[in-house]
Design a protein around this motif. Sequence first.
Motif, PDB file in Angstrom:
ATOM      1  N   LEU A 105       0.905  -1.252   0.015  1.00  0.00           N
ATOM      2  CA  LEU A 105      -0.160   0.135   0.052  1.00  0.00           C
ATOM      3  C   LEU A 105       0.669   1.209  -0.025  1.00  0.00           C
ATOM      4  O   LEU A 105       2.129   1.288   0.721  1.00  0.00           O
ATOM      5  CB  LEU A 105      -0.998  -0.066   1.375  1.00  0.00           C
ATOM      6  CG  LEU A 105      -1.696  -1.132   1.654  1.00  0.00           C
ATOM      7  CD1 LEU A 105      -2.607  -0.817   2.815  1.00  0.00           C
ATOM      8  CD2 LEU A 105      -2.720  -1.383   0.286  1.00  0.00           C
ATOM      9  N   ASP A 106       0.617   2.066  -0.843  1.00  0.00           N
ATOM     10  CA  ASP A 106       1.164   3.583  -0.799  1.00  0.00           C
ATOM     11  C   ASP A 106       0.646   4.277   0.528  1.00  0.00           C
ATOM     12  O   ASP A 106      -0.503   4.813   0.543  1.00  0.00           O
ATOM     13  CB  ASP A 106       1.223   4.358  -2.055  1.00  0.00           C
ATOM     14  CG  ASP A 106       1.734   5.492  -2.192  1.00  0.00           C
ATOM     15  OD1 ASP A 106       2.385   5.796  -1.148  1.00  0.00           O
ATOM     16  OD2 ASP A 106       1.829   6.013  -3.239  1.00  0.00           O
ATOM     17  N   LEU A 107       1.382   4.616   1.484  1.00  0.00           N
ATOM     18  CA  LEU A 107       1.002   5.289   2.638  1.00  0.00           C
ATOM     19  C   LEU A 107       1.583   6.771   2.436  1.00  0.00           C
ATOM     20  O   LEU A 107       1.707   7.496   3.649  1.00  0.00           O
ATOM     21  CB  LEU A 107       1.413   4.701   3.749  1.00  0.00           C
ATOM     22  CG  LEU A 107       0.589   3.466   3.992  1.00  0.00           C
ATOM     23  CD1 LEU A 107       1.166   2.981   5.477  1.00  0.00           C
ATOM     24  CD2 LEU A 107      -0.972   3.360   4.129  1.00  0.00           C
ATOM     25  N   SER A 108       2.176   7.115   1.096  1.00  0.00           N
ATOM     26  CA  SER A 108       2.742   8.627   1.437  1.00  0.00           C
ATOM     27  C   SER A 108       1.357   9.524   1.514  1.00  0.00           C
ATOM     28  O   SER A 108       0.421   9.446   0.917  1.00  0.00           O
ATOM     29  CB  SER A 108       3.397   8.877   0.142  1.00  0.00           C
ATOM     30  OG  SER A 108       2.815   8.531  -0.945  1.00  0.00           O
ATOM     31  N   GLY A 109       1.698  10.387   2.457  1.00  0.00           N
ATOM     32  CA  GLY A 109       0.661  11.467   2.606  1.00  0.00           C
ATOM     33  C   GLY A 109      -0.373  11.029   3.799  1.00  0.00           C
ATOM     34  O   GLY A 109      -0.996  11.751   4.183  1.00  0.00           O
ATOM     35  N   PHE A 110       0.032   9.910   4.143  1.00  0.00           N
ATOM     36  CA  PHE A 110      -0.396   9.460   5.532  1.00  0.00           C
ATOM     37  C   PHE A 110       0.459   9.801   6.732  1.00  0.00           C
ATOM     38  O   PHE A 110       0.116   9.312   8.010  1.00  0.00           O
ATOM     39  CB  PHE A 110      -0.569   7.850   5.889  1.00  0.00           C
ATOM     40  CG  PHE A 110      -1.701   7.499   4.846  1.00  0.00           C
ATOM     41  CD1 PHE A 110      -1.810   7.565   3.588  1.00  0.00           C
ATOM     42  CD2 PHE A 110      -2.730   6.712   5.332  1.00  0.00           C
ATOM     43  CE1 PHE A 110      -2.704   7.074   2.529  1.00  0.00           C
ATOM     44  CE2 PHE A 110      -3.909   6.111   4.496  1.00  0.00           C
ATOM     45  CZ  PHE A 110      -3.762   6.472   3.045  1.00  0.00           C
ATOM     46  N   GLY A 111       1.379  10.783   6.745  1.00  0.00           N
ATOM     47  CA  GLY A 111       2.212  11.407   7.805  1.00  0.00           C
ATOM     48  C   GLY A 111       1.509  11.753   8.864  1.00  0.00           C
ATOM     49  O   GLY A 111       1.979  11.338   9.940  1.00  0.00           O
ATOM     50  N   ARG A 112       0.480  12.422   8.716  1.00  0.00           N
ATOM     51  CA  ARG A 112      -0.173  12.818   9.925  1.00  0.00           C
ATOM     52  C   ARG A 112      -0.884  11.624  11.047  1.00  0.00           C
ATOM     53  O   ARG A 112      -1.301  11.652  12.074  1.00  0.00           O
ATOM     54  CB  ARG A 112      -1.227  13.748   9.640  1.00  0.00           C
ATOM     55  CG  ARG A 112      -0.522  15.180   9.211  1.00  0.00           C
ATOM     56  CD  ARG A 112      -1.612  16.215   8.787  1.00  0.00           C
ATOM     57  NE  ARG A 112      -2.221  15.858   7.537  1.00  0.00           N
ATOM     58  CZ  ARG A 112      -3.397  15.942   7.190  1.00  0.00           C
ATOM     59  NH1 ARG A 112      -4.205  16.474   7.931  1.00  0.00           N
ATOM     60  NH2 ARG A 112      -3.671  15.404   5.888  1.00  0.00           N
ATOM     61  N   PHE A 113      -0.911  10.426  10.008  1.00  0.00           N
ATOM     62  CA  PHE A 113      -1.880   9.559  10.837  1.00  0.00           C
ATOM     63  C   PHE A 113      -0.988   8.801  11.848  1.00  0.00           C
ATOM     64  O   PHE A 113       0.448   8.881  11.665  1.00  0.00           O
ATOM     65  CB  PHE A 113      -2.386   8.233  10.041  1.00  0.00           C
ATOM     66  CG  PHE A 113      -3.640   8.829   8.991  1.00  0.00           C
ATOM     67  CD1 PHE A 113      -4.622   8.322   9.261  1.00  0.00           C
ATOM     68  CD2 PHE A 113      -3.502   9.485   8.019  1.00  0.00           C
ATOM     69  CE1 PHE A 113      -5.858   8.570   8.745  1.00  0.00           C
ATOM     70  CE2 PHE A 113      -4.577   9.882   7.290  1.00  0.00           C
ATOM     71  CZ  PHE A 113      -5.593   9.476   7.663  1.00  0.00           C
TER      72      PHE A 113
END
Length: 426
Positions: A105-113
């Motif tokens: 899964l691409d989780l780039s942009g999930f940094g705030r999670f």
Amino acid sequence: MFALIDCNNFYVSCERLFNPGLRGRPVVVLSNNDGCFISRSEEAKAIGLGMGEPAFKCRELLQQHRVALYSANFPLYGDLSARVMRTLADFAPDIEIYSIDECFLDLSGFGRFDLDRYARQIRQTVEKHTGIPVSIGIGATKTLAKAASRMAKKNASLGGVSLLRTDAGIRDALSGMAVEHIWGIGRRYGALLHRHRIHTALDFAAAPAPWVRRNLHITGARVQEELNGRSCLPLELVRPPKQSICTSRSFGTPVIAKEELQHAVVHFASKCAFKLRREESRASLVTVFACTSPFAPKEKRYWGTETLSLPAPSNDTLLLLKAATLALERLYRRGYEYKKAGVILSGIGSVSEPQQTTLSLFDTDPLPEKQGRAASLMEALDALNFRYGPGTLRLASDCSSGWKQRQEKLSPAYTTRWSDIIEVKP
DNA sequence: TCTGGGGTCCTAGGACCC
DNA sequence: TCTGGGGTCCTAGGACCC
């Protein structure tokens, strides 16, 4: 960040799903022909059954521990895999299905999670929706995510999730991982690296880059970059079309007669042609091989292979079959005990690619018309077999006799075949 | 007695082209 | 006697993955 989701002992987990009595017991799934172990429960690993080990060599161990054996049931595993993947697709915008039991899964942009919490939620959801337990590794590159998932699986205290984020955490993980267990470094390169005193993944990450490039080539250099946090392997969102398609099997009992071998080859060629059409592709090369057991005494061994080039790329079963039969005719040698055969299609291109039509000087049948008829016939064939089940309509020469494989411990195709789960009263 | 199946990528070297 | 340079394409073999 990337996440790698990996189903635990996938095939065994699939069997357990429909047979809860198998929980806590040693369970193994065997390769085709009931040959080798291809999936093992933790209990089976603990008693020393090795991956890829032939089952007959472990007879005593299997009996002594009352190990549950299963023949590979790929329709079941394939269907459950699709369910797992569908569930996972809801958790990230971009997903790469890497194998039957793994996906990125691409989780780039999930940094705030809180990624750790998110991963635990994914795990629970998959378990709840499909019943399949998974491990999750998260890292800045695919290779680091792979390493993390390995940790998650090996280390029970992590609860199935491992997140590699801090430098210290990464160093710690890599220092505890043998170099041959890095994704992309196998046994051979592992041995080479050990000879050069590169023993752990951390050693490899720190090794001189030019040396790595020279000895492990571009693929090894990429692995090293990835371990150092620089991403070289992007997510593959669309599966690229296959470049080769192969159908091959070992035989339950050796095949000697040419006619019998022919039946097998015809069957494999038909399967290949079907896979080719499913890909919406055409092939221009047909390879057939047939061989004796590699464990037979030297003078009784034979490895025959023959490749034919088609006048024009095709996905017509009739045409591919004709070529395969001719190839077999050429490679067959009398007097050998054939143990395995197969058909490989290559030189593959999409049906949408403009076809260079090589017209035969002696062909009286106008080509486009002929091709149109063949295409309609194949369409009808596939439609019927889709509607009524594989093998409903097939060529007369495609009859399975003699060369059948062993599948003595086959479980029902619980999720894909009605007849396997309901008894039809006459 | 019994040892799976289906793929990918990369490199080196040879054939061939102008 | 002296005998180039720059390419492409194909294949076999070796490595890897699940």
